[in-house]
Design an enzyme around this catalytic site. Structure first.
Site, PDB file in Angstrom:
ATOM      1  N   ASP A 251       3.412 -41.570 -50.503  1.00 35.32           N
ATOM      2  CA  ASP A 251       3.123 -39.601 -50.546  1.00 35.32           C
ATOM      3  C   ASP A 251       3.777 -38.877 -51.208  1.00 35.32           C
ATOM      4  O   ASP A 251       3.368 -37.652 -51.120  1.00 35.32           O
ATOM      5  CB  ASP A 251       2.860 -39.547 -49.084  1.00 35.32           C
ATOM      6  CG  ASP A 251       1.936 -40.245 -47.818  1.00 35.32           C
ATOM      7  OD1 ASP A 251       1.084 -41.286 -48.200  1.00 35.32           O
ATOM      8  OD2 ASP A 251       2.490 -40.299 -46.649  1.00 35.32           O
TER       9      ASP A 251
ATOM     10  N   HIS B  28      -0.111 -42.744 -38.660  1.00 34.93           N
ATOM     11  CA  HIS B  28       0.138 -41.950 -39.974  1.00 34.93           C
ATOM     12  C   HIS B  28      -0.826 -42.105 -40.948  1.00 34.93           C
ATOM     13  O   HIS B  28      -1.221 -41.010 -41.311  1.00 34.93           O
ATOM     14  CB  HIS B  28       1.548 -42.910 -40.452  1.00 34.93           C
ATOM     15  CG  HIS B  28       1.661 -42.146 -41.604  1.00 34.93           C
ATOM     16  ND1 HIS B  28       3.271 -41.941 -42.084  1.00 34.93           N
ATOM     17  CD2 HIS B  28       1.321 -42.395 -43.235  1.00 34.93           C
ATOM     18  CE1 HIS B  28       2.900 -41.475 -43.580  1.00 34.93           C
ATOM     19  NE2 HIS B  28       1.702 -42.426 -44.194  1.00 34.93           N
ATOM     20  N   GLU B  29      -1.492 -43.452 -40.924  1.00 30.27           N
ATOM     21  CA  GLU B  29      -2.931 -43.578 -41.910  1.00 30.27           C
ATOM     22  C   GLU B  29      -4.123 -42.367 -41.040  1.00 30.27           C
ATOM     23  O   GLU B  29      -4.788 -42.085 -42.547  1.00 30.27           O
ATOM     24  CB  GLU B  29      -3.402 -44.932 -42.592  1.00 30.27           C
ATOM     25  CG  GLU B  29      -2.413 -45.966 -42.737  1.00 30.27           C
ATOM     26  CD  GLU B  29      -1.524 -45.025 -44.281  1.00 30.27           C
ATOM     27  OE1 GLU B  29      -2.588 -44.331 -44.852  1.00 30.27           O
ATOM     28  OE2 GLU B  29      -0.846 -45.499 -45.027  1.00 30.27           O
TER      29      GLU B  29
ATOM     30  N   HIS C 157      -3.262 -39.090 -42.461  1.00 30.24           N
ATOM     31  CA  HIS C 157      -3.842 -38.778 -43.787  1.00 30.24           C
ATOM     32  C   HIS C 157      -5.644 -38.637 -43.654  1.00 30.24           C
ATOM     33  O   HIS C 157      -6.918 -37.898 -44.820  1.00 30.24           O
ATOM     34  CB  HIS C 157      -3.441 -40.216 -44.393  1.00 30.24           C
ATOM     35  CG  HIS C 157      -2.098 -40.168 -44.821  1.00 30.24           C
ATOM     36  ND1 HIS C 157      -1.514 -39.057 -45.712  1.00 30.24           N
ATOM     37  CD2 HIS C 157      -1.302 -41.462 -45.422  1.00 30.24           C
ATOM     38  CE1 HIS C 157      -0.334 -38.712 -46.086  1.00 30.24           C
ATOM     39  NE2 HIS C 157      -0.447 -40.512 -45.240  1.00 30.24           N
TER      40      HIS C 157
HETATM   41 ZN    ZN Z   1       1.605 -42.058 -46.104  1.00 22.19          ZN
END
Ligand code: ZN
Length: 360
Positions: free
Chosen positions: A161, A67-68, A71
Site C-alpha cells: 500500500d 484490512h482488505e 480498501h
Molecule cells: Zn493493504
C-alpha cells in the site's frame, strides 16, 4: 483464484478462502500453542491453550480480511468494481477492476487498509490492558499482529500500500506514468537495500520480501508504461489488415503448411466473410492431418473492435495468455493484432520518446 471456496458475502463482496490457508492456520495454531507469552498461550491450562491458539490463528485472517475490506469499501465509493477478496497463505488480496488514476482517490483507497489495521492494533492494545488471562493475551497478540500489518504495508514500495501512497503523492506534481516510474524506482532501491541486508545477515525472510517487492515494482511499472504508451492508439491504428485466414473445410495438414510458411501459430476461421472460430497450434497438435479445421477449432473467440483502445489487446493477452486476437467490424473480420505487433509498436514508441527527449 482457482481452488478457492466462497465463505461469505459482505457488502456485495465475495469473500473466498484458498486451500493454502488451512496449512498456515495449522502452522500458526501450533506456533501459538508452543510459544510463551506474549507470543502464544503455552502458559495456559490445556483447554484454554488449544482454544485460544485456534482462535488467535483464525483472527489473524479476520484482521487481514478487515484490512482488505477497508480498501474495497473505499474503492467502491469511487465506483471501482470489487470482484472479491481472497484469503490465502500469504495474506489477502482484494480483486479490483482498475484502480482510479486520480491521486486523491488512490491515496484514500491505499491508506484505508493500513489505517484500519492501526485502529485494530490500538483498540486491541487497550483491550489487553483492561482484561486478564487468556483474553488479555489474545488481544496483545492481535495488537502486535495488526501493528506489524500496518508497518509492513506502509513500506513505500509496490505492491505494498505504501507504494501506492507514494505514487499518489508524487502524482500530484507530475503525470501518473512519471510518478509510477519514480515510485517504482524508489521501491526497487528499497528492495535492493533489503536484499543486501538480508544476504549479509543470512535472513531468508528478508531476502524473500526483497524479491517480492522488486518483482512487484517492476510489474507495476511495466503495466503503467504500456498503458501510457498505448493510450494514444486504437486497435484500428495498430492492427494488421491483411489477415491470412482458413475456411472450416481446410484440412489440418494445410494449416500446418501455413504455419511453416508464415510462422503464425494461429489463424482465424472465416466462413462467408464471418469469423466462426480460431485454430491454433494447440488445437491441431494431436489431430489427424486429414481432419477438417471445423472439427478441431476453438469456437469461443475473444475479439476486439477497431475503435477499442490499443491497451485492451495488451491487457487481454497478458490476462488470458493468448498471442493473437482477431479484430471484427460489423461481424466481418477487419484485421488481427498479435503479441509481436504490440512489441514492435512498443519499440517504435520507445524510440520516438528518445527522439523527442533529444529534441527538447
Ligand atoms: Zn493493504
Amino acid at each position: 483464484m482457482d481452488s478457492s471456496l466462497r465463505i461469505a458475502r459482505i457488502a456485495g463482496i465475495d469473500v473466498m478462502i484458498h486451500w493454502s490457508l488451512f496449512i498456515i492456520l495449522f502452522v500458526l495454531s501450533s506456533y501459538f500453542y508452543v510459544s510463551h507469552t506474549p507470543f502464544g498461550f503455552a502458559n495456559l491450562g490445556d483447554f484454554e491453550r488449544i482454544a485460544f491458539s485456534i482462535l488467535a490463528s483464525i483472527f489473524v485472517f479476520v484482521a487481514v480480511l478487515l484490512h482488505e475490506l477497508a480498501h474495497s469499501l473505499v474503492a467502491m465509493r469511487y465506483g471501482v468494481k470489487v470482484r472479491g477478496i481472497v484469503l490465502f497463505i500469504f495474506g489477502g488480496v482484494a480483486m479490483m477492476e482498475k484502480i482510479p488514476k486520480n491521486p486523491k482517490e488512490e491515496l484514500a483507497i491505499a491508506l484505508a487498509g493500513p489505517l484500519t489495521s492501526l485502529l485494530i492494533a490500538i483498540l486491541s492494545f487497550f483491550a489487553a490492558l483492561i482484561t486478564a488471562g487468556g483474553i488479555s493475551m489474545f488481544f496483545l497478540i492481535s495488537a502486535y499482529f495488526n501493528a506489524i500489518l500496518t508497518i509492513f504495508n506502509l513500506i513505500p514500495a509496490f505492491p505494498m500500500d505504501g507504494g501506492r501512497v507514494l505514487r499518489s503523492l508524487i502524482a500530484r506534481r507530475t503525470s501518473y506514468s512519471k510518478a509510477t516510474k519514480t515510485a517504482a524506482g524508489i521501491g526497487k532501491a528499497i528492495a535492493v537495500a533489503m536484499g543486501i541486508i538480508g544476504f549479509f545477515s543470512l535472513n531468508i525472510w528478508l531476502l524473500l520480501i526483497a524479491l517480492f517487492i522488486y518483482l512487484g515494482a517492476s510489474e507495476e511499472e511495466k503495466i503503467v508504461t504500456a498503458e501510457d504508451l498505448f493510450s494514444r492508439f486504437t486497435i484500428g491504428d495498430i492492427m494488421t489488415r491483411t489477415v491470412i485466414s482458413v475456411s472450416p473445410e481446410t484440412k489440418v495438414g494445410e494449416v500446418i503448411d501455413l504455419m511453416f510458411r508464415y510462422k503464425h501459430l494461429g489463424y482465424p476461421v472465416v466462413k462467408d466473410g464471418e469469423l466462426v472460430g480460431i485454430v491454433a497450434l494447440k488445437d491441431i497438435m494431436h489431430a489427424d492431418p486429414n481432419a477438417k479445421v471445423e472439427d478441431v477449432m476453438s469456437r469461443e473467440v475473444i475479439t476486439l473492435k477497431p475503435e477499442d483502445p490499443a491497451f485492451e489487446a495488451f491487457r487481454i493477452m497478458g490476462e488470458k495468455g493468448i498471442g493473437r486476437i482477431p479484430v471484427v467490424e460489423n461481424g466481418k473480420i477487419a484485421g488481427i493484432v498479435s503479441r509481436s505487433d504490440l512489441m514492435k509498436i512498443r519499440e517504435l514508441l520507445d524510440f520516438l520518446e528518445v527522439l523527442e527527449w533529444k529534441r527538447s
